[in-house]
Write a protein that holds these residues in place. Structure first.
Motif, PDB file in Angstrom:
ATOM      1  N   HIS A  41       0.779  -1.236   0.000  1.00 19.10           N
ATOM      2  CA  HIS A  41       0.000   0.000   0.000  1.00 19.10           C
ATOM      3  C   HIS A  41       0.812   1.290   0.000  1.00 19.10           C
ATOM      4  N   ASP A  73       7.406   3.980   7.432  1.00 17.48           N
ATOM      5  CA  ASP A  73       7.788   4.054   6.019  1.00 17.48           C
ATOM      6  C   ASP A  73       7.675   5.484   5.505  1.00 17.48           C
ATOM      7  N   MET A  82      -4.954  -5.262   9.845  1.00 19.02           N
ATOM      8  CA  MET A  82      -4.900  -4.364  11.001  1.00 19.02           C
ATOM      9  C   MET A  82      -5.527  -5.026  12.224  1.00 19.02           C
TER      10      MET A  82
HETATM   11  N1  LIG Z   1       2.081   1.412   5.371  1.00 21.61           N
HETATM   12  C1  LIG Z   1       0.916   1.806   4.836  1.00 21.61           C
HETATM   13  N2  LIG Z   1       0.879   2.819   3.916  1.00 21.61           N
HETATM   14  C2  LIG Z   1      -0.308   3.216   3.377  1.00 21.61           C
HETATM   15  N3  LIG Z   1      -1.511   2.656   3.670  1.00 21.61           N
HETATM   16  C3  LIG Z   1      -1.534   1.655   4.564  1.00 21.61           C
HETATM   17  C4  LIG Z   1      -0.341   1.170   5.185  1.00 21.61           C
HETATM   18  N4  LIG Z   1      -0.681   0.173   6.038  1.00 21.61           N
HETATM   19  C5  LIG Z   1      -2.010   0.035   5.941  1.00 21.61           C
HETATM   20  N5  LIG Z   1      -2.536   0.917   5.052  1.00 21.61           N
HETATM   21  C6  LIG Z   1      -3.962   1.077   4.712  1.00 21.61           C
HETATM   22  O1  LIG Z   1      -4.727   0.374   5.647  1.00 21.61           O
HETATM   23  C7  LIG Z   1      -5.616  -0.509   5.000  1.00 21.61           C
HETATM   24  C8  LIG Z   1      -5.893  -1.710   5.869  1.00 21.61           C
HETATM   25  O2  LIG Z   1      -4.771  -2.580   5.973  1.00 21.61           O
HETATM   26  P1  LIG Z   1      -5.027  -4.083   6.321  1.00 21.61           P
HETATM   27  O3  LIG Z   1      -5.926  -4.137   7.520  1.00 21.61           O
HETATM   28  O4  LIG Z   1      -3.720  -4.779   6.438  1.00 21.61           O
HETATM   29  O5  LIG Z   1      -5.856  -4.642   5.094  1.00 21.61           O
HETATM   30  P2  LIG Z   1      -5.345  -5.011   3.620  1.00 21.61           P
HETATM   31  O6  LIG Z   1      -3.836  -5.001   3.626  1.00 21.61           O
HETATM   32  O7  LIG Z   1      -5.894  -6.369   3.395  1.00 21.61           O
HETATM   33  O8  LIG Z   1      -5.937  -3.945   2.720  1.00 21.61           O
HETATM   34  C9  LIG Z   1      -4.932  -0.814   3.689  1.00 21.61           C
HETATM   35  O9  LIG Z   1      -5.843  -1.244   2.720  1.00 21.61           O
HETATM   36  C10 LIG Z   1      -4.309   0.525   3.362  1.00 21.61           C
HETATM   37  O10 LIG Z   1      -5.262   1.386   2.775  1.00 21.61           O
END
Ligand SMILES: Nc1ncnc2c1ncn2[C@@H]1O[C@H](COP(=O)(O)OP(=O)(O)O)[C@@H](O)[C@H]1O
Ligand SMILES: [Mg+2]
Length: 204
Positions: free
Chosen positions: A127, A151, A168
């Motif tokens: 992401h 990051d 998450m």
């Molecule tokens: N390091 C990151 N940088 C940008 N967006 C992030 C990051 N980590 C998480 N996200 C956002 O949080 C959302 C939820 O993450 P997650 O719960 O792991 O679900 P998934 O990875 O399946 O989409 C992601 O879809 C993204 O939009």
């Protein structure tokens, strides 16, 4: 808890199904008249399936043992995880470990933290579009263990709070299991930082 669930799933997918199929095929085999060549072919295919099931069991045992060792060797195991991540993604990784970080962690704590890191890195890769990610282990105020993954990518979408996914949720649950909490927030001027704060005693 999670180790057991993963084990149950692996045993089902990689062992139980193979053995069940073999049993059914052997039953069919008994009901039919085969010449010697056909019989040898049949038995060879059971041998192949047995070898596959055995090899899968060995993999599962290896992973379980790996989890066992994770506590005594946590920082270097994370180091190797980060090296593999860097090779795979071309995202530059740094790791910092502060004085006071325990040299040995309880197995459960190590497994949970390791899985949190895997998912955090997964999210960075999927992401963030980041060029670099910094992982840090430190001890704050003497008794809090703080793990962060920061990051320099695009940051969180504005609507983020409403639609957090399973990744998450899983990371939060793992932090909770260790008596701590997990948060994620934007970084200025760009990027995202994920932080888990856990009582240090829960890691030991
Ligand atoms: N390091 C990151 N940088 C940008 N967006 C992030 C990051 N980590 C998480 N996200 C956002 O949080 C959302 C939820 O993450 P997650 O719960 O792991 O679900 P998934 O990875 O399946 O989409 C992601 O879809 C993204 O939009
Ligand atoms: Mg994810």
């Amino acid at each position: 808890m999670h180790v057991r669930q993963a084990l149950a799933r692996d045993l089902h997918d990689r062992v139980t199904q193979t053995l069940t199929t073999m049993l059914v095929e052997m039953e069919n085999f008994k009901a039919l008249e085969f010449g010697r060549d056909r019989a040898i072919n049949e038995v060879s295919s059971y041998q192949a399936a047995t070898r596959e099931a055995l090899s899968n069991i060995r993999d599962i045992l290896y992973e379980l043992r790996g989890d066992e060792d994770l506590g005594s060797d946590f920082v270097s195991r994370v180091g190797r995880l980060l090296e593999r991540f860097e090779e795979k993604t071309d995202i530059k990784v740094s790791l910092s470990v502060s004085a006071g970080w325990p040299s040995r962690l309880a197995v459960q704590a190590a497994v949970n933290l390791y899985r949190v890191l895997e998912e955090a890195l997964n999210n960075v890769r999927m992401h963030s579009g980041a060029q670099a990610v910094a992982v840090s282990f430190r001890v704050a105020e003497g008794d809090l263990a703080v793990v962060s993954v920061t990051d320099d990518g695009v940051g969180l979408e504005p609507v983020f709070g409403e639609r957090t996914g399973l990744g998450m949720l899983g990371m939060r649950e793992r932090a909770l299991l260790l008596g701590g909490e997990l948060s994620i927030e934007p970084v200025r001027p760009r990027g995202t930082s994920l932080t888990a704060v856990i009582p240090k005693e829960k890691l030991l």
